[in-house]
Design an enzyme around this catalytic site. Structure first.
Site, PDB file in Angstrom:
ATOM      1  N   LYS A 175     -57.479  80.542  77.220  1.00 13.36           N
ATOM      2  CA  LYS A 175     -58.588  80.515  76.261  1.00 13.36           C
ATOM      3  C   LYS A 175     -58.217  81.366  75.066  1.00 13.36           C
ATOM      4  O   LYS A 175     -57.933  82.556  75.193  1.00 13.36           O
ATOM      5  CB  LYS A 175     -59.886  81.048  76.862  1.00 13.36           C
ATOM      6  CG  LYS A 175     -61.078  80.824  75.919  1.00 13.36           C
ATOM      7  CD  LYS A 175     -62.289  81.659  76.275  1.00 13.36           C
ATOM      8  CE  LYS A 175     -62.266  83.031  75.662  1.00 13.36           C
ATOM      9  NZ  LYS A 175     -62.395  83.041  74.164  1.00 13.36           N
ATOM     10  N   GLY A 227     -58.554  92.345  75.343  1.00 14.11           N
ATOM     11  CA  GLY A 227     -59.720  92.462  74.476  1.00 14.11           C
ATOM     12  C   GLY A 227     -60.360  93.831  74.594  1.00 14.11           C
ATOM     13  O   GLY A 227     -59.703  94.820  74.942  1.00 14.11           O
ATOM     14  N   SER A 228     -61.645  93.893  74.356  1.00 14.50           N
ATOM     15  CA  SER A 228     -62.360  95.167  74.344  1.00 14.50           C
ATOM     16  C   SER A 228     -62.676  95.647  75.761  1.00 14.50           C
ATOM     17  O   SER A 228     -62.710  94.852  76.708  1.00 14.50           O
ATOM     18  CB  SER A 228     -63.670  95.022  73.561  1.00 14.50           C
ATOM     19  OG  SER A 228     -64.582  94.195  74.268  1.00 14.50           O
ATOM     20  N   GLY A 232     -63.797  93.588  79.072  1.00 15.79           N
ATOM     21  CA  GLY A 232     -62.952  93.716  80.261  1.00 15.79           C
ATOM     22  C   GLY A 232     -63.759  94.043  81.504  1.00 15.79           C
ATOM     23  O   GLY A 232     -63.493  93.511  82.591  1.00 15.79           O
ATOM     24  N   GLU A 250     -55.754  94.283  79.568  1.00 10.99           N
ATOM     25  CA  GLU A 250     -55.136  95.071  78.497  1.00 10.99           C
ATOM     26  C   GLU A 250     -56.223  95.277  77.460  1.00 10.99           C
ATOM     27  O   GLU A 250     -56.604  94.351  76.752  1.00 10.99           O
ATOM     28  CB  GLU A 250     -53.921  94.335  77.927  1.00 10.99           C
ATOM     29  CG  GLU A 250     -53.041  95.211  77.043  1.00 10.99           C
ATOM     30  CD  GLU A 250     -53.452  95.173  75.590  1.00 10.99           C
ATOM     31  OE1 GLU A 250     -54.151  96.131  75.164  1.00 10.99           O
ATOM     32  OE2 GLU A 250     -53.105  94.217  74.889  1.00 10.99           O
ATOM     33  N   CYS A 284     -53.623  97.053  69.028  1.00 10.08           N
ATOM     34  CA  CYS A 284     -54.315  97.880  70.014  1.00 10.08           C
ATOM     35  C   CYS A 284     -53.613  99.200  70.310  1.00 10.08           C
ATOM     36  O   CYS A 284     -54.259 100.191  70.621  1.00 10.08           O
ATOM     37  CB  CYS A 284     -54.512  97.095  71.310  1.00 10.08           C
ATOM     38  SG  CYS A 284     -53.008  96.357  71.960  1.00 10.08           S
ATOM     39  N   GLU A 383     -62.150 103.331  68.917  1.00 14.36           N
ATOM     40  CA  GLU A 383     -61.172 102.403  68.363  1.00 14.36           C
ATOM     41  C   GLU A 383     -61.796 101.669  67.181  1.00 14.36           C
ATOM     42  O   GLU A 383     -62.768 100.941  67.328  1.00 14.36           O
ATOM     43  CB  GLU A 383     -60.732 101.399  69.428  1.00 14.36           C
ATOM     44  CG  GLU A 383     -59.649 100.452  68.943  1.00 14.36           C
ATOM     45  CD  GLU A 383     -59.199  99.483  70.016  1.00 14.36           C
ATOM     46  OE1 GLU A 383     -57.997  99.192  70.078  1.00 14.36           O
ATOM     47  OE2 GLU A 383     -60.058  99.009  70.782  1.00 14.36           O
TER      48      GLU A 383
END
Length: 485
Positions: A175, A227-228, A232, A250, A284, A383
């Site tokens: 995706k 992603g965030s 996650g 990750e 990231c 972040e």
């Protein structure tokens, strides 16, 4: 230019069964790129899983050298189509065309690296010894796997997930992010041309709800997510509530750069400015917290200010070859970054350079440096995922390590010093999955990538990457059974 907007399921392009679509706007000028990107429905996901499940038995039994040949051809096709794929990526999320090309050529190397593993996954044997049991451990593919990509590096993230899965004999559903779906949507034709059988790799598009369908699906054995941290956690929860599928994550980072007094100044400045700003800071593991020893602080601050001012002049139209830095991925990301900048101003954080939007159109943000924010300031702890760094000073090595580790994240880090003993000593004490010494960290096909703490679980790339798509099976044989008479 022509572009593919359909889903790629079971070897064929097709529209969404629900008719739902999403729009993509070019972040450099807000123009509409397309409003026809198909959003996968629950039925579409079920069809993709069914196709992958049906394709799995034959794919896992395909000879390793044949799987490798298909993977190698796909890598060749990525490079052959680099101009088109890079343009599609740049149009969708604002990546400068030169950066977009590099982020396709790198994944081609990843596909070639993992092609070398196809057919070479070995097991172990152990002799009976006193227990009379001959022991075998063999490593088998998981089955149907899925991956969810972030928007900042579609091709890299896709390769980290799909290439080891293919080498191990799994089938896959990828995706892409709703922010950057166009280049990966073009994969379908390349996958067919490379020779992947129908159902082995499927490409779907959509936002969070589509990812949730994958994370909760009962017939998916593993999901790899980038992603965030909040997303996650949602993936892990969906896995736990469904079939307890394997999850690798990750997630984000707030990585430190430690610059000691004996560091080579120009090198440290270059890597914490020019290299940090590639992809407009939307990386990231980029080191956004810069910690400088007091003896070098004044010289560093003066130099990094100049470097960020020069970078501002190189920000512009991402479609041009001489553009170094482009816009942020979309309006939502732009507004998020600007909220950090406005919040810092309200807190009274000193702005060395930048701190505002750039231009009247698009999602451009000035390269920004904050000086000495409070340790609890959001620009220092959270972040931002934009062209923004915070600079603080430290007295000695002990304080540097304490400041570096004072975060819930642990993805990346860098150390700048002429003392290699100190570099290795500090690297060993930093709580992060990756460390660059005298350089911004760069990923490599040969080494694992991932984080400590809330930066995720599991590893991608390197030998660890393929281990994540295998499961061990232990077989014990009783060698003491007497022969039949």
């Amino acid at each position: 230019m022509s572009m593919q907007t359909n889903l790629f399921i079971n070897g064929e392009y097709r529209p969404s069964s629900s008719g739902e679509t999403l729009s993509v706007h070019n972040p450099s000028d807000d123009s509409l790129v397309t409003d026809k990107v198909q959003v996968a429905s629950e039925k579409d996901i079920d069809d993709a899983v069914a196709g992958a499940k049906a394709a799995f038995p034959k794919w896992r039994e395909t000879a390793g050298h044949k799987r490798a040949a298909i993977m190698l051809k796909f890598a060749d096709l990525l490079e052959k189509n680099v101009d088109k794929l890079a343009k599609l990526e740049s149009m969708a999320m604002g990546q400068p065309i030169t950066v977009a090309k590099a982020m396709i050529k790198g994944p081609a190397a990843l596909w070639r690296y993992y092609a070398g593993y196809a057919g070479k996954v070995s097991g172990e044997t152990f002799p009976p010894d006193e227990d009379g049991t001959y022991k075998i451990v063999q490593y088998e593919p998981l089955g149907v796997c899925a991956g969810i990509c972030a928007w900042n590096g579609t091709h890299v993230l896709a390769a980290w997930k799909m290439a080891p899965a293919m080498a191990a004999g799994n089938t896959f559903i990828l995706k892409t992010s709703e922010k950057s779906p166009l280049a990966a949507a073009a994969y379908g034709d390349l996958l067919n041309e490379a020779g992947f059988p129908p159902g082995v790799i499927n490409i779907v598009t959509g936002a969070g709800p589509v990812g949730s369908l994958l994370a909760s699906h009962m017939d998916i054995a593993k999901i790899a997510f980038t992603g965030s941290a909040p997303a996650g956690r949602a993936v892990m929860q969906a896995s736990a509530k469904s079939n307890m599928k394997i999850v690798s994550l990750e997630l984000g980072g707030k990585s430190p750069a430690l610059i000691f007094d004996d560091a080579e100044l120009d090198n440290a400045v270059s890597h914490t400015s020019t290299n940090f700003l590639r992809n407009s800071g939307q990386i990231c593991f980029a080191s956004s917290r810069v910690l400088v020893q007091e003896g070098l602080a004044d010289k560093y601050i003066e130099a990094v200010k100049k470097s960020f001012e020069e970078a501002d002049k190189k920000m512009g139209d991402p479609s041009l070859d001489d553009t170094a830095y482009g816009p942020l991925a979309d309006k939502k990301q732009f507004e998020r970054v600007m909220s950090f900048l406005h919040g810092a101003r309200e807190e009274g954080v000193q702005v060395l350079v930048g701190g505002d939007r750039k231009g009247e159109k698009g999602t451009y943000v000035q390269p920004t440096v904050f000086l000495n924010p409070d340790l609890k300031s959001k620009v220092y702890t959270d972040e931002i995922f934009g062209p923004v760094i915070s600079v603080r000073t430290f007295k000695d090595e002990e304080e540097a390590i304490q400041l570096a580790n004072d975060t819930t994240y642990g993805l990346g880090s860098t150390v700048y010093t002429s003392d290699i003993a100190r570099a290795l000593r500090v690297a060993g004490k930093i709580e992060a999955g990756t460390v660059g010494i005298n350089s911004a960290f760069n990923t490599s096909p040969q080494t694992p990538f991932g984080g400590y703490k809330q930066s995720g679980i599991g590893r991608e790339s390197g030998p660890e990457g393929i281990k994540g798509y295998l499961q061990p099976k232990t077989i014990h044989i009783n060698m003491n059974v007497p022969p039949r008479k």
